[in-house]
Design a protein around this motif. Structure first.
Motif, mmCIF file in Angstrom:
data_model
loop_
_atom_site.group_PDB
_atom_site.id
_atom_site.type_symbol
_atom_site.label_atom_id
_atom_site.label_comp_id
_atom_site.label_asym_id
_atom_site.label_seq_id
_atom_site.Cartn_x
_atom_site.Cartn_y
_atom_site.Cartn_z
ATOM 1 N N PHE A 89 0.736 -1.109 0.052
ATOM 2 C CA PHE A 89 -0.062 -0.185 -0.124
ATOM 3 C C PHE A 89 0.993 1.310 0.182
ATOM 4 N N TYR A 90 0.710 2.262 -0.767
ATOM 5 C CA TYR A 90 1.440 3.333 -0.895
ATOM 6 C C TYR A 90 0.318 4.723 -1.012
ATOM 7 N N ARG A 91 0.942 6.020 -0.509
ATOM 8 C CA ARG A 91 0.255 7.106 -0.800
ATOM 9 C C ARG A 91 0.999 7.804 -1.998
ATOM 10 N N GLU A 92 0.315 8.517 -2.850
ATOM 11 C CA GLU A 92 1.049 9.226 -3.832
ATOM 12 C C GLU A 92 0.461 10.394 -4.251
ATOM 13 N N ALA A 93 1.616 11.551 -4.371
ATOM 14 C CA ALA A 93 0.957 12.638 -4.591
ATOM 15 C C ALA A 93 2.070 13.556 -5.512
ATOM 16 N N GLY A 94 1.363 14.722 -6.446
ATOM 17 C CA GLY A 94 2.390 15.374 -7.027
ATOM 18 C C GLY A 94 2.564 15.053 -8.656
ATOM 19 N N ARG A 95 3.194 15.750 -9.350
ATOM 20 C CA ARG A 95 3.323 15.543 -10.925
ATOM 21 C C ARG A 95 4.280 14.472 -11.082
ATOM 22 N N LEU A 96 3.921 13.437 -12.218
ATOM 23 C CA LEU A 96 4.613 12.617 -12.368
ATOM 24 C C LEU A 96 5.934 12.747 -12.906
ATOM 25 N N ASP A 97 6.075 13.915 -13.573
ATOM 26 C CA ASP A 97 7.356 14.565 -13.885
ATOM 27 C C ASP A 97 8.288 15.267 -12.984
ATOM 28 N N ALA A 98 7.832 15.298 -11.928
ATOM 29 C CA ALA A 98 8.603 16.165 -10.927
ATOM 30 C C ALA A 98 9.609 15.174 -9.954
ATOM 31 N N PRO A 99 10.616 15.792 -9.500
ATOM 32 C CA PRO A 99 11.711 15.001 -8.749
ATOM 33 C C PRO A 99 10.848 14.184 -7.720
ATOM 34 N N VAL A 100 11.366 12.823 -7.490
ATOM 35 C CA VAL A 100 11.078 11.826 -6.834
ATOM 36 C C VAL A 100 11.383 11.984 -5.156
ATOM 37 N N LEU A 101 10.594 12.000 -4.358
ATOM 38 C CA LEU A 101 10.775 11.954 -2.942
ATOM 39 C C LEU A 101 10.118 10.647 -2.222
ATOM 40 N N LEU A 102 10.832 9.606 -2.062
ATOM 41 C CA LEU A 102 10.435 8.601 -1.266
ATOM 42 C C LEU A 102 10.520 8.615 0.227
ATOM 43 N N LEU A 103 9.441 8.455 0.777
ATOM 44 C CA LEU A 103 9.194 8.543 2.169
ATOM 45 C C LEU A 103 9.195 7.041 2.793
ATOM 46 N N LEU A 104 10.079 6.893 3.947
ATOM 47 C CA LEU A 104 10.098 5.729 4.513
ATOM 48 C C LEU A 104 9.758 5.727 6.018
ATOM 49 N N HIS A 105 8.719 5.103 6.629
ATOM 50 C CA HIS A 105 8.223 5.579 7.868
ATOM 51 C C HIS A 105 9.018 4.522 9.039
ATOM 52 N N GLY A 106 8.462 4.681 10.066
ATOM 53 C CA GLY A 106 9.319 3.926 11.175
ATOM 54 C C GLY A 106 8.301 3.187 11.953
ATOM 55 N N TYR A 107 8.754 2.540 13.128
ATOM 56 C CA TYR A 107 7.837 1.957 14.038
ATOM 57 C C TYR A 107 7.200 2.915 15.153
ATOM 58 N N PRO A 108 5.849 2.758 15.360
ATOM 59 C CA PRO A 108 5.049 1.749 15.091
ATOM 60 C C PRO A 108 4.062 2.265 14.103
ATOM 61 N N THR A 109 4.461 3.149 13.144
ATOM 62 C CA THR A 109 3.441 3.689 12.123
ATOM 63 C C THR A 109 3.491 3.254 10.961
ATOM 64 N N ALA A 110 2.940 4.071 10.183
ATOM 65 C CA ALA A 110 2.930 3.514 8.550
ATOM 66 C C ALA A 110 3.010 5.018 7.965
#
Length: 288
Positions: free
Chosen positions: A16-37
């Motif tokens: 499962f993932y959340r996605e927002a922004g223009r597809l041609d924009a620079p990518v920022l990949l967010l990686l969560h921690g414990y105990p969250t999501a």
């Protein structure tokens, strides 16, 4: 920008993932921690989506990602990183900046070491890579690492309790600024059948992260990724010394300490977004 909620098959995991922004924009990949999501990024994503293509997956064992049960799936940090790499491949992400927090840091650093050519920058928000950053709260976990047994495993179980999860959010933070929604949802996630043993397996495997610190530090020295550390300086788990230590290996790393706790986004999402935008605009010139 509207946030979209999606699923991507990676091996036998529905990520499962959340996605927002223009597809041609620079990518920022967010990686969560414990105990969250990925819901921990609910305030940050809208603040960055006008400038970046923001993607935030739930790791296996967390949130809404569907992974096989314990015993048929290896709940280890190596495997979490393998799933993230598979996820980036499935989405055809050639270049991305990494935002790493808590468990997202050892996961993300494994990804970076495996594919340094893909990583344009690293934002570490209370994401540790140095023994300097480990507080004495880690004592029971370190005892479990040194001598795994039913007794030392049980000594770590209190960290999974609703009280401990709530403490992670509130310790060192202004309680008037911390919504109860985040920790209430995390408590619900952690109360699902079988989740306690999955999490205790990851607690034991965390020893591999500490053992990997020298390798990650060598990666920092060799590749000099642009690195921004934004750190809640009242974090009971990861001390500000862990943020400052990045500068030993990346002299141009930028460190900002915020007067808040472990979950700094709960109180300081706008501040962190401002730091990220300013940093990436100055430090990352070519992300195509």
């Amino acid at each position: 920008m509207t946030t979209l909620y999606k699923m991507q098959k990676v091996e036998d995991v529905d990520v499962f993932y959340r996605e927002a922004g223009r597809l041609d924009a620079p990518v920022l990949l967010l990686l969560h921690g414990y105990p969250t999501a990925s819901h921990m990024f609910r305030d940050l994503i809208p603040l960055l989506a006008n400038d970046y293509h923001v993607i935030a997956p739930d790791l296996p064992g967390f949130g809404n990602t569907k992974a096989p049960p314990r015993g048929t799936f290896d709940y280890s940090f190596d495997h979490l990183a393998q799933i993230v790499i598979g996820f980036t491949n499935a989405l055809n992400l050639k270049k991305y900046a990494l935002y790493v927090f808590d468990y997202g840091a050892p996961t993300g650093f494994r990804v970076a070491v495996a594919h340094p050519e893909r990583v344009t920058a690293i934002i570490s928000q209370n994401g540790n890579a140095y023994e300097d950053g480990l507080s004495n709260v880690w004592g029971p976990y370190q005892a479990y690492w040194r001598a795994p047994s039913e007794k030392t495993r049980e000594a770590c179980r209190d960290a999974l309790s609703p009280e401990a999860i709530r403490m992670q959010y509130l310790h060192g933070a202004d309680p008037l600024k911390v919504s109860p929604d985040g920790y209430t949802l995390d408590i619900a996630y952690m109360s699902r059948p079988g989740m306690d043993d999955i999490q205790l397996d990851l607690v034991l495997d965390y020893r591999t992260n500490v053992a990997s610190y020298p390798a990650w530090q060598a990666y920092f020295r060799e590749h000099q990724p642009p690195l921004l550390a934004v750190w809640g300086d009242q974090d009971p788990f990861f001390l500000p010394a862990g943020a400052k230590a990045y500068k030993r290996d990346i002299p141009e790393a930028e460190v900002h300490l915020l007067n808040t706790g472990h979950f700094a986004l709960e109180t300081n999402a706008r501040d962190i977004a401002d730091y990220i935008r300013d940093f990436l605009k100055r430090k990352v010139k070519d992300v195509s």
